[in-house]
Design a protein around this motif. Sequence first.
Motif, PDB file in Angstrom:
ATOM      1  N   HIS A 106     -12.703   1.426  -1.729  1.00 24.37           N
ATOM      2  CA  HIS A 106     -12.171   2.616  -1.064  1.00 24.37           C
ATOM      3  C   HIS A 106     -13.317   3.460  -0.490  1.00 24.37           C
ATOM      4  O   HIS A 106     -14.287   3.743  -1.191  1.00 24.37           O
ATOM      5  N   ARG A 137      -4.441   6.843  -2.487  1.00 22.34           N
ATOM      6  CA  ARG A 137      -5.101   5.991  -1.486  1.00 22.34           C
ATOM      7  C   ARG A 137      -6.254   5.193  -2.058  1.00 22.34           C
ATOM      8  O   ARG A 137      -6.462   4.037  -1.700  1.00 22.34           O
ATOM      9  N   GLY A 138      -7.040   5.840  -2.899  1.00 28.00           N
ATOM     10  CA  GLY A 138      -8.249   5.211  -3.414  1.00 28.00           C
ATOM     11  C   GLY A 138      -7.945   3.970  -4.241  1.00 28.00           C
ATOM     12  O   GLY A 138      -8.425   2.861  -3.933  1.00 28.00           O
ATOM     13  N   TYR A 139      -7.130   4.142  -5.256  1.00 35.32           N
ATOM     14  CA  TYR A 139      -6.856   3.000  -6.136  1.00 35.32           C
ATOM     15  C   TYR A 139      -5.890   2.007  -5.497  1.00 35.32           C
ATOM     16  O   TYR A 139      -5.870   0.841  -5.882  1.00 35.32           O
ATOM     17  N   ASP A 155      -6.238   1.038  -2.348  1.00 39.47           N
ATOM     18  CA  ASP A 155      -7.214   0.183  -1.660  1.00 39.47           C
ATOM     19  C   ASP A 155      -7.848  -0.800  -2.642  1.00 39.47           C
ATOM     20  O   ASP A 155      -7.937  -2.006  -2.370  1.00 39.47           O
ATOM     21  N   ASP A 156      -8.311  -0.272  -3.769  1.00 37.47           N
ATOM     22  CA  ASP A 156      -9.014  -1.122  -4.733  1.00 37.47           C
ATOM     23  C   ASP A 156      -8.087  -2.182  -5.339  1.00 37.47           C
ATOM     24  O   ASP A 156      -8.499  -3.318  -5.573  1.00 37.47           O
ATOM     25  N   VAL A 178      -7.556   2.867   5.340  1.00 36.05           N
ATOM     26  CA  VAL A 178      -7.485   1.833   4.324  1.00 36.05           C
ATOM     27  C   VAL A 178      -8.711   0.942   4.472  1.00 36.05           C
ATOM     28  O   VAL A 178      -8.987   0.439   5.562  1.00 36.05           O
ATOM     29  N   PHE A 214     -15.209   3.897  -6.994  1.00 39.41           N
ATOM     30  CA  PHE A 214     -14.342   2.910  -6.340  1.00 39.41           C
ATOM     31  C   PHE A 214     -15.096   1.635  -5.978  1.00 39.41           C
ATOM     32  O   PHE A 214     -16.308   1.663  -5.756  1.00 39.41           O
ATOM     33  N   ARG A 217     -12.010  -1.183   8.008  1.00 39.55           N
ATOM     34  CA  ARG A 217     -11.006  -0.161   7.724  1.00 39.55           C
ATOM     35  C   ARG A 217      -9.931  -0.172   8.795  1.00 39.55           C
ATOM     36  O   ARG A 217     -10.157  -0.593   9.934  1.00 39.55           O
ATOM     37  N   HIS A 222      -5.207   9.168   6.748  1.00 38.28           N
ATOM     38  CA  HIS A 222      -6.053   8.440   5.799  1.00 38.28           C
ATOM     39  C   HIS A 222      -6.521   7.140   6.421  1.00 38.28           C
ATOM     40  O   HIS A 222      -6.134   6.799   7.542  1.00 38.28           O
ATOM     41  N   HIS A 255       0.830  -1.212   0.000  1.00 37.16           N
ATOM     42  CA  HIS A 255       0.000   0.000   0.000  1.00 37.16           C
ATOM     43  C   HIS A 255       0.861   1.258   0.000  1.00 37.16           C
ATOM     44  O   HIS A 255       0.588   2.223  -0.715  1.00 37.16           O
ATOM     45  N   TYR A 297     -10.758  -2.581   3.474  1.00 34.03           N
ATOM     46  CA  TYR A 297     -10.419  -3.933   3.020  1.00 34.03           C
ATOM     47  C   TYR A 297     -11.548  -4.886   3.390  1.00 34.03           C
ATOM     48  O   TYR A 297     -12.400  -4.582   4.225  1.00 34.03           O
TER      49      TYR A 297
END
Length: 287
Positions: free
Chosen positions: A240, A177-179, A181-182, A264, A237, A256, A262, A163, A266
Motif C-alpha cells: 500500500h 484501503r491500506g490493508y 491493497d496488502d 490501489v 504496509f 497503481r 484513493h 477491494h 499492486y
Amino acid sequence: MPELPQMQALAERLEAVLAGRELERADPLGFSALKTVVPAPDSFVGATVEAVGRIGKYLVLDFGAVGRVLVHLSQAGRVDVEDPPKSTRAKGSVVRFVFSRREADPDAGEVGILVREYGHERKAAWWVLAPGDDGPLGRLGPEPASEEFAELVLHGDDRRRVHTILRDQRTVSGVGRGYADDALWRAQLSPYATLASLDDNARMQLLTAVRDVMAQGVERERTRSGGLSKPKLGDHFDVHARYGTPCPRCGEILRRVSYASHEVAYCPACQTDGKVLADRRMSRLVK
Ligand SMILES: [Zn+2]
C-alpha cells in the motif's frame, strides 16, 4: 487511515494507561465532532474505565454500567496521550478526556487523552452511548476473524470487486484501503477481481490473506508506544502506497490505479499476469 491493526494496538496501549481511572472531564474542542446529544458527556464524570477495546475501526472506552464512549479517527484523526494533561487547545483539537490518578498507584498522576484531526474531510468523531445502545456499531459487518466473514468469502455470491467488499464496513469491519491493497497482493489477486468470479482455491487464499495481513498488522502495530501520533502510518504496509518501489515478493516495480479519493497499489507480475492496468494519472501524462 487507521484501520483494525492500528486501532487494536492503540486500544491495548490506552487500556494499559486508563483502566481503573475515573473520568474527570470531557472537553469538546471541535465543532460538531460529538455525534450524540444524550447522554451528556458530563454524566460520565466520576465513572471508572473498565476496559478499552476496539470494534471495527472504533475505539471503545467502556465505563461498565454507565455506558461507553466511542472514538472514530476517520482519515486523519490521531490520539495524543498527555501525561500530565495539557490545557492548550492545539490546532485540529476534537476532544480532550482527562482521567484521575490511579488509587492503587500513587506515583501515577492524572492523564489526558487528546483526539486531534489533521485532515479536511470525513473528520474524527466521538459518541457517548448509554448502556445497551450500539450507536454506529450496529451498522458494522462481522470482523475479519469471524466465522461469518469466512462464510461470506468462501460461499458468498457478492458481485462487487473484492477491494470494494473489503472496504465496505457494513460487509466486513476494520479493513480500509491500506490493508485491502496488502490482502489482495498477498492473495495474488487482481485489484479488479470480483468475489463471485473466484474459484474455491482463490477464495481460500483470499480469506487466509485477509486474516494473515490483519494479524501481522496488529503485531507490527504493537511495536509502537504512546498514542497514535501524526507521523505517517504507512511504514507497516507491504505494498500500500509503495507504487514505484520493488515488489517485496518478486522485485517487479509496483504499479497503481488512481481513483478520485484513493489509489490501489499492486504488483503486475504477482497479481495481473504481467498486465499493467490503465491508470488515469498515467493516461493524463501520455496526452
Ligand atoms: Zn510481485
